[in-house]
Scaffold this motif. Structure first.
Motif, short mmCIF file in Angstrom:
data_model
loop_
_atom_site.label_atom_id
_atom_site.label_comp_id
_atom_site.label_asym_id
_atom_site.label_seq_id
_atom_site.Cartn_x
_atom_site.Cartn_y
_atom_site.Cartn_z
N VAL A 396 0.84 -1.19 0.00
CA VAL A 396 0.00 0.00 0.00
C VAL A 396 0.88 1.25 0.00
O VAL A 396 2.05 1.21 0.39
CB VAL A 396 -0.96 0.03 1.22
CG1 VAL A 396 -1.98 -1.08 1.10
CG2 VAL A 396 -0.19 -0.06 2.53
N ALA A 397 0.31 2.35 -0.44
CA ALA A 397 1.07 3.59 -0.59
C ALA A 397 1.23 4.32 0.74
O ALA A 397 0.40 4.20 1.64
CB ALA A 397 0.38 4.50 -1.60
N VAL A 398 2.32 5.07 0.83
CA VAL A 398 2.58 5.96 1.96
C VAL A 398 2.94 7.33 1.39
O VAL A 398 3.76 7.43 0.48
CB VAL A 398 3.75 5.44 2.83
CG1 VAL A 398 3.95 6.35 4.04
CG2 VAL A 398 3.52 4.00 3.26
N PHE A 399 2.29 8.37 1.91
CA PHE A 399 2.54 9.74 1.46
C PHE A 399 2.97 10.56 2.68
O PHE A 399 2.37 10.46 3.75
CB PHE A 399 1.27 10.36 0.87
CG PHE A 399 0.65 9.54 -0.24
CD1 PHE A 399 0.98 9.78 -1.56
CD2 PHE A 399 -0.28 8.55 0.05
CE1 PHE A 399 0.42 9.03 -2.58
CE2 PHE A 399 -0.86 7.80 -0.96
CZ PHE A 399 -0.50 8.03 -2.29
N ALA A 400 4.00 11.39 2.52
CA ALA A 400 4.51 12.15 3.66
C ALA A 400 4.86 13.58 3.28
O ALA A 400 5.32 13.85 2.17
CB ALA A 400 5.74 11.45 4.25
N LYS A 401 4.62 14.48 4.25
CA LYS A 401 4.91 15.90 4.07
C LYS A 401 5.33 16.46 5.42
O LYS A 401 4.73 16.14 6.45
CB LYS A 401 3.66 16.62 3.55
CG LYS A 401 3.81 18.13 3.35
CD LYS A 401 2.46 18.72 2.93
CE LYS A 401 2.52 20.23 2.76
NZ LYS A 401 3.35 20.65 1.62
N GLY A 402 6.37 17.30 5.41
CA GLY A 402 6.81 17.93 6.65
C GLY A 402 8.22 17.49 7.04
O GLY A 402 8.93 16.84 6.26
N PRO A 403 8.65 17.82 8.27
CA PRO A 403 10.00 17.48 8.71
C PRO A 403 10.28 15.98 8.63
O PRO A 403 9.48 15.18 9.07
CB PRO A 403 10.02 17.96 10.16
CG PRO A 403 8.94 18.98 10.25
CD PRO A 403 7.88 18.54 9.30
N TRP A 404 11.40 15.64 8.03
CA TRP A 404 11.86 14.24 7.90
C TRP A 404 10.95 13.38 7.01
O TRP A 404 11.00 12.16 7.06
CB TRP A 404 12.06 13.59 9.26
CG TRP A 404 13.11 14.25 10.09
CD1 TRP A 404 12.93 15.20 11.05
CD2 TRP A 404 14.53 14.03 9.99
NE1 TRP A 404 14.14 15.59 11.57
CE2 TRP A 404 15.14 14.89 10.94
CE3 TRP A 404 15.33 13.21 9.21
CZ2 TRP A 404 16.52 14.95 11.13
CZ3 TRP A 404 16.71 13.26 9.39
CH2 TRP A 404 17.28 14.13 10.34
N ALA A 405 10.13 14.02 6.18
CA ALA A 405 9.23 13.26 5.31
C ALA A 405 9.98 12.37 4.33
O ALA A 405 9.44 11.36 3.87
CB ALA A 405 8.31 14.23 4.55
#
Length: 437
Positions: A396-405
Protein backbone atom coordinates in the motif's frame (compact mmCIF):
# COMPACT_ATOMS: atom_id res chain seq x y z
CA UNK A 1 -7.38 2.21 0.70
CA UNK A 2 -5.56 0.39 -2.06
CA UNK A 3 -3.78 2.23 -4.87
CA UNK A 4 -6.66 1.09 -7.08
CA UNK A 5 -9.07 2.83 -4.71
CA UNK A 6 -7.04 6.04 -4.96
CA UNK A 7 -6.99 5.93 -8.76
CA UNK A 8 -10.74 5.32 -8.99
CA UNK A 9 -11.47 8.04 -6.40
CA UNK A 10 -9.59 10.63 -8.48
CA UNK A 11 -11.97 9.94 -11.35
CA UNK A 12 -15.02 9.83 -9.06
CA UNK A 13 -14.15 13.18 -7.51
CA UNK A 14 -13.17 14.77 -10.83
CA UNK A 15 -16.34 13.69 -12.61
CA UNK A 16 -18.40 14.98 -9.68
CA UNK A 17 -17.11 18.50 -10.47
CA UNK A 18 -17.27 18.33 -14.26
CA UNK A 19 -13.74 17.11 -15.07
CA UNK A 20 -12.58 13.91 -16.74
CA UNK A 21 -10.99 12.97 -13.42
CA UNK A 22 -7.88 10.95 -14.17
CA UNK A 23 -5.73 14.07 -14.15
CA UNK A 24 -6.74 15.00 -10.59
CA UNK A 25 -4.65 14.47 -7.48
CA UNK A 26 -6.12 13.81 -4.06
CA UNK A 27 -4.87 16.21 -1.38
CA UNK A 28 -2.21 13.85 -0.04
CA UNK A 29 -1.10 12.71 -3.50
CA UNK A 30 0.50 16.14 -3.82
CA UNK A 31 2.81 15.37 -0.89
CA UNK A 32 6.48 15.51 -1.95
CA UNK A 33 7.49 12.05 -0.68
CA UNK A 34 5.92 8.67 -1.36
CA UNK A 35 6.74 5.07 -0.60
CA UNK A 36 5.28 1.58 -0.37
CA UNK A 37 4.77 -0.50 2.76
CA UNK A 38 4.36 -4.28 3.05
CA UNK A 39 1.30 -5.01 5.19
CA UNK A 40 1.36 -8.75 5.96
CA UNK A 41 0.82 -10.32 9.40
CA UNK A 42 3.32 -12.67 11.04
CA UNK A 43 0.93 -15.60 10.53
CA UNK A 44 -1.11 -14.48 7.48
CA UNK A 45 0.03 -13.30 4.05
CA UNK A 46 -2.94 -10.89 3.81
CA UNK A 47 -3.28 -8.48 6.73
CA UNK A 48 -6.31 -7.67 8.80
CA UNK A 49 -6.69 -4.28 10.47
CA UNK A 50 -5.63 -5.57 13.89
CA UNK A 51 -2.18 -6.81 12.93
CA UNK A 52 -1.60 -3.95 10.48
CA UNK A 53 -2.72 -1.32 13.00
CA UNK A 54 -0.39 -2.86 15.56
CA UNK A 55 2.45 -2.72 13.03
CA UNK A 56 2.10 0.97 12.15
CA UNK A 57 1.38 2.11 15.71
CA UNK A 58 3.91 0.06 17.67
CA UNK A 59 6.63 -0.90 15.20
CA UNK A 60 6.07 -4.62 15.88
CA UNK A 61 4.42 -7.04 13.46
CA UNK A 62 1.67 -9.18 15.01
CA UNK A 63 -0.62 -12.13 14.38
CA UNK A 64 -3.93 -11.66 12.59
CA UNK A 65 -6.77 -10.63 14.87
CA UNK A 66 -4.56 -9.45 17.74
CA UNK A 67 -4.22 -5.84 18.89
CA UNK A 68 -1.23 -4.32 20.70
CA UNK A 69 0.45 -7.68 21.25
CA UNK A 70 3.59 -9.12 19.66
CA UNK A 71 3.43 -12.33 17.61
CA UNK A 72 4.14 -14.40 20.73
CA UNK A 73 0.42 -14.06 21.47
CA UNK A 74 -2.03 -16.07 19.41
CA UNK A 75 -5.55 -14.91 18.64
CA UNK A 76 -7.94 -15.69 21.48
CA UNK A 77 -5.22 -16.36 24.06
CA UNK A 78 -6.56 -14.44 27.06
CA UNK A 79 -3.71 -15.68 29.27
CA UNK A 80 -1.13 -14.13 26.92
CA UNK A 81 -3.05 -10.84 27.08
CA UNK A 82 -3.32 -10.91 30.88
CA UNK A 83 0.33 -11.85 31.45
CA UNK A 84 1.42 -8.64 29.76
CA UNK A 85 4.64 -10.20 28.50
CA UNK A 86 3.64 -9.71 24.86
CA UNK A 87 2.11 -6.24 25.25
CA UNK A 88 3.61 -3.57 23.00
CA UNK A 89 2.97 0.17 22.99
CA UNK A 90 3.78 2.71 20.35
CA UNK A 91 3.27 6.21 19.05
CA UNK A 92 0.36 7.16 21.33
CA UNK A 93 2.26 6.08 24.44
CA UNK A 94 5.59 7.55 23.29
CA UNK A 95 3.96 10.90 22.54
CA UNK A 96 2.20 11.00 25.92
CA UNK A 97 5.45 10.29 27.77
CA UNK A 98 7.05 13.49 26.46
CA UNK A 99 4.05 15.69 27.20
CA UNK A 100 2.36 15.77 23.81
CA UNK A 101 -1.42 15.87 23.71
CA UNK A 102 -2.92 12.93 21.84
CA UNK A 103 -6.08 12.17 19.90
CA UNK A 104 -7.95 9.53 17.91
CA UNK A 105 -10.49 10.33 15.18
CA UNK A 106 -12.29 7.61 13.24
CA UNK A 107 -15.51 6.97 11.35
CA UNK A 108 -15.71 3.45 12.78
CA UNK A 109 -16.33 2.44 16.38
CA UNK A 110 -13.52 3.85 18.52
CA UNK A 111 -13.05 0.28 19.81
CA UNK A 112 -12.64 -1.14 16.29
CA UNK A 113 -9.39 -2.90 15.44
CA UNK A 114 -7.46 0.01 13.95
CA UNK A 115 -8.08 2.70 16.59
CA UNK A 116 -7.80 0.02 19.30
CA UNK A 117 -4.22 -0.63 18.22
CA UNK A 118 -3.38 2.90 19.41
CA UNK A 119 -4.12 2.17 23.05
CA UNK A 120 -5.25 -1.42 23.78
CA UNK A 121 -3.81 -4.92 24.20
CA UNK A 122 -6.33 -7.54 23.11
CA UNK A 123 -5.86 -11.15 22.10
CA UNK A 124 -8.95 -10.82 19.92
CA UNK A 125 -9.98 -7.71 18.04
CA UNK A 126 -13.63 -8.70 18.53
CA UNK A 127 -13.44 -8.19 22.32
CA UNK A 128 -14.71 -4.63 22.01
CA UNK A 129 -17.16 -4.83 24.97
CA UNK A 130 -17.24 -7.26 27.91
CA UNK A 131 -20.23 -9.04 26.32
CA UNK A 132 -17.90 -10.06 23.47
CA UNK A 133 -15.56 -11.99 25.79
CA UNK A 134 -15.72 -15.80 26.17
CA UNK A 135 -18.21 -16.80 28.87
CA UNK A 136 -15.83 -19.37 30.37
CA UNK A 137 -12.19 -19.35 31.37
CA UNK A 138 -9.96 -16.42 32.24
CA UNK A 139 -11.36 -12.91 32.15
CA UNK A 140 -9.60 -10.28 30.02
CA UNK A 141 -10.26 -6.56 29.89
CA UNK A 142 -12.29 -5.61 26.84
CA UNK A 143 -11.14 -2.82 24.52
CA UNK A 144 -13.71 -0.21 25.68
CA UNK A 145 -12.61 -0.76 29.29
CA UNK A 146 -8.98 -0.27 28.26
CA UNK A 147 -9.83 3.02 26.56
CA UNK A 148 -11.29 4.33 29.84
CA UNK A 149 -9.07 2.61 32.41
CA UNK A 150 -5.87 1.72 30.56
CA UNK A 151 -2.60 3.56 31.06
CA UNK A 152 -2.49 4.80 27.45
CA UNK A 153 -6.22 4.92 26.67
CA UNK A 154 -7.17 6.93 29.74
CA UNK A 155 -4.61 9.61 28.83
CA UNK A 156 -5.87 10.25 25.28
CA UNK A 157 -7.16 13.81 25.24
CA UNK A 158 -9.53 13.73 22.27
CA UNK A 159 -11.53 10.70 21.09
CA UNK A 160 -14.01 11.11 18.23
CA UNK A 161 -15.88 8.30 16.47
CA UNK A 162 -18.71 5.81 16.86
CA UNK A 163 -19.41 2.83 19.08
CA UNK A 164 -21.45 4.27 21.98
CA UNK A 165 -23.14 0.91 22.68
CA UNK A 166 -19.86 -0.66 23.82
CA UNK A 167 -19.70 1.84 26.71
CA UNK A 168 -23.28 1.48 28.01
CA UNK A 169 -24.98 -1.38 29.94
CA UNK A 170 -27.57 -3.59 28.26
CA UNK A 171 -30.34 -2.34 30.53
CA UNK A 172 -29.68 1.31 29.77
CA UNK A 173 -30.48 3.52 26.79
CA UNK A 174 -28.17 6.23 25.51
CA UNK A 175 -29.20 9.83 24.85
CA UNK A 176 -30.67 8.87 21.45
CA UNK A 177 -32.59 5.86 22.74
CA UNK A 178 -30.21 3.09 21.68
CA UNK A 179 -29.65 0.22 24.14
CA UNK A 180 -26.12 -0.57 25.32
CA UNK A 181 -24.21 -3.83 24.92
CA UNK A 182 -22.31 -4.18 28.19
CA UNK A 183 -23.04 -7.07 30.58
CA UNK A 184 -21.13 -5.69 33.60
CA UNK A 185 -23.65 -2.90 34.38
CA UNK A 186 -20.90 -0.30 33.89
CA UNK A 187 -21.51 2.98 32.13
CA UNK A 188 -18.00 3.72 30.88
CA UNK A 189 -18.96 7.17 29.60
CA UNK A 190 -19.86 8.24 33.14
CA UNK A 191 -16.74 6.53 34.46
CA UNK A 192 -14.57 8.40 31.92
CA UNK A 193 -16.04 11.72 33.10
CA UNK A 194 -15.59 10.80 36.78
CA UNK A 195 -11.99 9.74 36.28
CA UNK A 196 -11.18 13.01 34.50
CA UNK A 197 -12.85 15.00 37.28
CA UNK A 198 -10.93 13.06 39.94
CA UNK A 199 -7.64 13.92 38.22
CA UNK A 200 -8.59 17.59 37.94
CA UNK A 201 -8.85 17.45 34.14
CA UNK A 202 -11.65 19.48 32.51
CA UNK A 203 -13.60 17.02 30.36
CA UNK A 204 -16.73 16.90 28.22
CA UNK A 205 -18.78 14.19 26.53
CA UNK A 206 -20.58 15.01 23.26
CA UNK A 207 -22.72 12.93 20.91
CA UNK A 208 -23.80 15.02 17.91
CA UNK A 209 -22.55 17.47 15.30
CA UNK A 210 -24.06 20.53 16.96
CA UNK A 211 -22.12 19.87 20.17
CA UNK A 212 -18.94 19.23 18.19
CA UNK A 213 -19.15 22.49 16.25
CA UNK A 214 -19.93 24.51 19.39
CA UNK A 215 -17.06 23.25 21.54
CA UNK A 216 -14.77 25.83 23.08
CA UNK A 217 -11.59 24.74 21.31
CA UNK A 218 -9.51 27.38 23.07
CA UNK A 219 -9.75 25.40 26.31
CA UNK A 220 -7.52 22.48 27.22
CA UNK A 221 -10.46 20.21 27.93
CA UNK A 222 -10.39 16.51 27.14
CA UNK A 223 -13.32 15.51 24.93
CA UNK A 224 -14.98 12.16 24.28
CA UNK A 225 -17.27 12.31 21.27
CA UNK A 226 -19.26 9.17 20.45
CA UNK A 227 -21.52 10.15 17.57
CA UNK A 228 -23.22 6.82 16.81
CA UNK A 229 -24.18 3.62 18.63
CA UNK A 230 -22.21 1.61 16.07
CA UNK A 231 -19.94 2.72 13.21
CA UNK A 232 -20.72 6.24 12.09
CA UNK A 233 -23.02 6.33 9.05
CA UNK A 234 -21.55 6.48 5.57
CA UNK A 235 -21.22 10.03 4.28
CA UNK A 236 -23.82 9.25 1.60
CA UNK A 237 -26.27 8.14 4.33
CA UNK A 238 -25.45 10.80 6.93
CA UNK A 239 -27.97 13.20 8.45
CA UNK A 240 -27.46 16.80 9.54
CA UNK A 241 -26.69 15.65 13.09
CA UNK A 242 -23.74 13.53 11.93
CA UNK A 243 -20.35 15.28 11.84
CA UNK A 244 -18.08 14.79 8.85
CA UNK A 245 -14.57 13.40 9.11
CA UNK A 246 -13.21 16.85 8.19
CA UNK A 247 -15.17 18.51 11.00
CA UNK A 248 -13.96 15.98 13.55
CA UNK A 249 -10.37 16.36 12.32
CA UNK A 250 -10.42 20.17 12.44
CA UNK A 251 -11.93 20.23 15.92
CA UNK A 252 -9.45 17.66 17.20
CA UNK A 253 -6.49 19.67 15.92
CA UNK A 254 -7.80 22.86 17.50
CA UNK A 255 -8.24 21.08 20.84
CA UNK A 256 -4.79 19.49 20.72
CA UNK A 257 -2.67 22.27 19.24
CA UNK A 258 -2.74 24.51 22.31
CA UNK A 259 0.26 22.73 23.86
CA UNK A 260 3.90 23.78 23.82
CA UNK A 261 5.09 20.17 23.42
CA UNK A 262 2.89 19.63 20.36
CA UNK A 263 0.51 16.78 19.67
CA UNK A 264 0.04 13.40 17.99
CA UNK A 265 -3.26 12.80 16.19
CA UNK A 266 -4.45 9.65 14.44
CA UNK A 267 -7.23 10.10 11.85
CA UNK A 268 -8.92 7.16 10.13
CA UNK A 269 -11.42 7.12 7.27
CA UNK A 270 -12.45 3.67 8.44
CA UNK A 271 -15.60 3.28 6.42
CA UNK A 272 -13.59 3.03 3.20
CA UNK A 273 -12.83 -0.46 4.45
CA UNK A 274 -16.37 -1.46 5.44
CA UNK A 275 -17.77 -0.28 2.09
CA UNK A 276 -15.26 -2.44 0.24
CA UNK A 277 -16.17 -5.43 2.42
CA UNK A 278 -19.74 -4.93 1.21
CA UNK A 279 -18.53 -4.42 -2.41
CA UNK A 280 -20.30 -1.05 -2.39
CA UNK A 281 -17.76 0.72 -4.56
CA UNK A 282 -19.68 4.00 -4.76
CA UNK A 283 -19.56 4.36 -0.98
CA UNK A 284 -15.91 3.27 -0.83
CA UNK A 285 -14.87 5.97 -3.30
CA UNK A 286 -17.00 8.60 -1.59
CA UNK A 287 -15.47 7.74 1.81
CA UNK A 288 -12.00 8.04 0.25
CA UNK A 289 -12.91 11.47 -1.11
CA UNK A 290 -14.08 12.46 2.39
CA UNK A 291 -10.78 11.24 3.83
CA UNK A 292 -8.86 13.35 1.30
CA UNK A 293 -10.95 16.36 2.38
CA UNK A 294 -10.00 15.67 6.01
CA UNK A 295 -6.30 15.68 5.12
CA UNK A 296 -6.79 18.94 3.24
CA UNK A 297 -8.58 20.42 6.27
CA UNK A 298 -5.70 19.34 8.52
CA UNK A 299 -3.15 20.98 6.22
CA UNK A 300 -4.91 24.32 6.60
CA UNK A 301 -4.57 24.22 10.39
CA UNK A 302 -0.96 23.16 10.94
CA UNK A 303 2.44 24.70 10.31
CA UNK A 304 4.01 22.60 7.52
CA UNK A 305 7.48 23.56 8.71
CA UNK A 306 7.01 21.81 12.05
CA UNK A 307 4.26 19.25 11.46
CA UNK A 308 4.86 15.83 9.91
CA UNK A 309 1.80 14.36 8.18
CA UNK A 310 1.89 10.73 7.06
CA UNK A 311 -0.97 9.17 5.08
CA UNK A 312 -1.16 5.43 4.50
CA UNK A 313 -3.44 2.38 4.57
CA UNK A 314 -3.87 -0.60 6.85
CA UNK A 315 -4.08 -2.87 3.80
CA UNK A 316 -5.64 -3.02 0.35
CA UNK A 317 -8.86 -4.60 -0.99
CA UNK A 318 -9.70 -6.76 -3.99
CA UNK A 319 -11.39 -4.11 -6.14
CA UNK A 320 -10.06 -3.96 -9.70
CA UNK A 321 -10.27 -1.13 -12.27
CA UNK A 322 -10.28 -2.34 -15.88
CA UNK A 323 -11.87 -2.28 -19.31
CA UNK A 324 -10.31 0.24 -21.81
CA UNK A 325 -13.12 2.78 -21.43
CA UNK A 326 -12.89 6.21 -23.02
CA UNK A 327 -12.01 9.03 -20.68
CA UNK A 328 -15.13 10.61 -19.27
CA UNK A 329 -16.88 7.27 -18.90
CA UNK A 330 -18.64 7.01 -15.53
CA UNK A 331 -16.12 5.30 -13.24
CA UNK A 332 -19.01 3.64 -11.41
CA UNK A 333 -20.76 2.53 -14.58
CA UNK A 334 -20.15 0.13 -17.45
CA UNK A 335 -17.13 0.00 -19.69
CA UNK A 336 -17.98 1.51 -23.06
CA UNK A 337 -15.69 -0.39 -25.43
CA UNK A 338 -17.51 -3.67 -25.80
CA UNK A 339 -19.51 -6.29 -23.97
CA UNK A 340 -17.82 -9.39 -22.62
CA UNK A 341 -17.67 -12.60 -24.68
CA UNK A 342 -21.07 -13.60 -23.25
CA UNK A 343 -22.55 -10.48 -24.93
CA UNK A 344 -23.33 -8.89 -21.56
CA UNK A 345 -21.99 -5.62 -20.15
CA UNK A 346 -19.49 -5.40 -17.32
CA UNK A 347 -18.56 -2.66 -14.89
CA UNK A 348 -15.25 -0.82 -14.81
CA UNK A 349 -14.96 -1.66 -11.09
CA UNK A 350 -15.38 -5.18 -9.77
CA UNK A 351 -14.11 -7.40 -6.96
CA UNK A 352 -12.21 -10.68 -6.75
CA UNK A 353 -14.63 -11.91 -4.08
CA UNK A 354 -17.51 -10.73 -1.93
CA UNK A 355 -21.30 -10.43 -1.58
CA UNK A 356 -21.58 -8.93 -5.08
CA UNK A 357 -21.27 -12.40 -6.63
CA UNK A 358 -24.21 -13.20 -8.90
CA UNK A 359 -24.97 -16.84 -9.79
CA UNK A 360 -24.72 -17.68 -13.48
CA UNK A 361 -27.88 -18.75 -15.29
CA UNK A 362 -27.74 -20.82 -18.44
CA UNK A 363 -23.96 -20.34 -18.51
CA UNK A 364 -24.36 -16.57 -18.68
CA UNK A 365 -23.73 -13.85 -16.14
CA UNK A 366 -26.60 -11.84 -14.75
CA UNK A 367 -27.53 -8.91 -16.99
CA UNK A 368 -26.36 -5.83 -15.06
CA UNK A 369 -28.46 -3.60 -17.33
CA UNK A 370 -31.39 -4.80 -15.21
CA UNK A 371 -29.83 -3.40 -12.01
CA UNK A 372 -29.60 0.12 -10.60
CA UNK A 373 -25.93 1.06 -10.57
CA UNK A 374 -26.82 4.56 -9.29
CA UNK A 375 -28.03 3.13 -6.00
CA UNK A 376 -25.34 3.81 -3.35
CA UNK A 377 -25.99 0.30 -1.98
CA UNK A 378 -25.46 -1.46 -5.30
CA UNK A 379 -23.05 -4.33 -4.71
CA UNK A 380 -20.48 -4.46 -7.48
CA UNK A 381 -19.86 -7.82 -9.17
CA UNK A 382 -17.51 -10.29 -7.52
CA UNK A 383 -15.87 -13.40 -8.94
CA UNK A 384 -16.10 -15.59 -5.83
CA UNK A 385 -19.16 -15.78 -3.52
CA UNK A 386 -18.33 -14.84 0.06
CA UNK A 387 -20.34 -12.96 2.69
CA UNK A 388 -17.74 -10.22 3.15
CA UNK A 389 -15.12 -9.29 0.59
CA UNK A 390 -11.57 -9.92 1.81
CA UNK A 391 -8.57 -7.65 1.97
CA UNK A 392 -5.87 -7.71 -0.70
CA UNK A 393 -2.27 -8.63 -0.03
CA UNK A 394 -0.31 -6.16 -2.18
CA UNK A 395 1.75 -3.24 -0.91
CA UNK A 396 0.00 0.00 0.00
CA UNK A 397 1.07 3.59 -0.59
CA UNK A 398 2.58 5.96 1.96
CA UNK A 399 2.54 9.74 1.46
CA UNK A 400 4.51 12.15 3.66
CA UNK A 401 4.91 15.90 4.07
CA UNK A 402 6.81 17.93 6.65
CA UNK A 403 10.00 17.48 8.71
CA UNK A 404 11.86 14.24 7.90
CA UNK A 405 9.23 13.26 5.31
CA UNK A 406 11.99 11.90 3.08
CA UNK A 407 12.28 8.94 5.49
CA UNK A 408 9.12 7.52 3.93
CA UNK A 409 10.47 6.90 0.43
CA UNK A 410 11.23 3.46 -0.97
CA UNK A 411 9.76 0.09 -0.09
CA UNK A 412 9.72 -1.10 3.51
CA UNK A 413 7.98 -3.20 6.12
CA UNK A 414 4.82 -1.64 7.52
CA UNK A 415 6.24 -1.68 11.05
CA UNK A 416 9.02 0.69 9.91
CA UNK A 417 6.50 3.57 9.76
CA UNK A 418 6.16 4.32 13.52
CA UNK A 419 9.92 4.14 14.01
CA UNK A 420 10.39 6.78 11.29
CA UNK A 421 7.68 8.97 12.84
CA UNK A 422 9.27 8.56 16.27
CA UNK A 423 12.66 9.48 14.82
CA UNK A 424 11.25 12.67 13.32
CA UNK A 425 9.19 13.59 16.42
CA UNK A 426 11.91 12.78 18.99
CA UNK A 427 9.72 10.32 20.89
CA UNK A 428 10.21 6.70 21.97
CA UNK A 429 13.28 4.90 23.25
CA UNK A 430 15.02 4.40 19.90
CA UNK A 431 17.32 6.61 17.88
CA UNK A 432 15.77 10.00 17.14
CA UNK A 433 16.73 13.12 15.24
CA UNK A 434 17.26 14.85 18.59
CA UNK A 435 19.82 12.28 19.73
CA UNK A 436 22.15 12.44 16.75
CA UNK A 437 25.20 14.66 17.05
Amino acid sequence: MSITTLAATRVYLGQKYGHLGEELRLSFEAFPYTGLSKPYCVDNNVADSACSGTAYFTGVKANSGTVGLSAGAKRGDCKAQRDGFYSVTGLMDWAQRVGKRTGVVTTTRVTHATPAAAYAHAADRLWEADSDLPSHGLHCDDIATQLVQGRVGSRINVIFGGGRRNFIPKGEKDMEGYVGRRSDDKNLIREWLMRKAASGTPAKFIYNRYELLHLDTSSRSDVLGLFSPDHMPYHLDAEASDPTLSEMTQTAIKLLANNKEGFFLFVEGGRIDTAHHETKARKALDETAEFAKAVEAALRLVNPEETLIVVTSDHSHTMSYSGYSKRGTDILGFTNKMNASDSLPYTTLSYANGPGYRPHEYFKRQDLYLEDLKNPNFTYPALVPIGRETHGGEDVAVFAKGPWAHLFTGNYEQNYIPHAIAYAACIGQGLTSCKIS
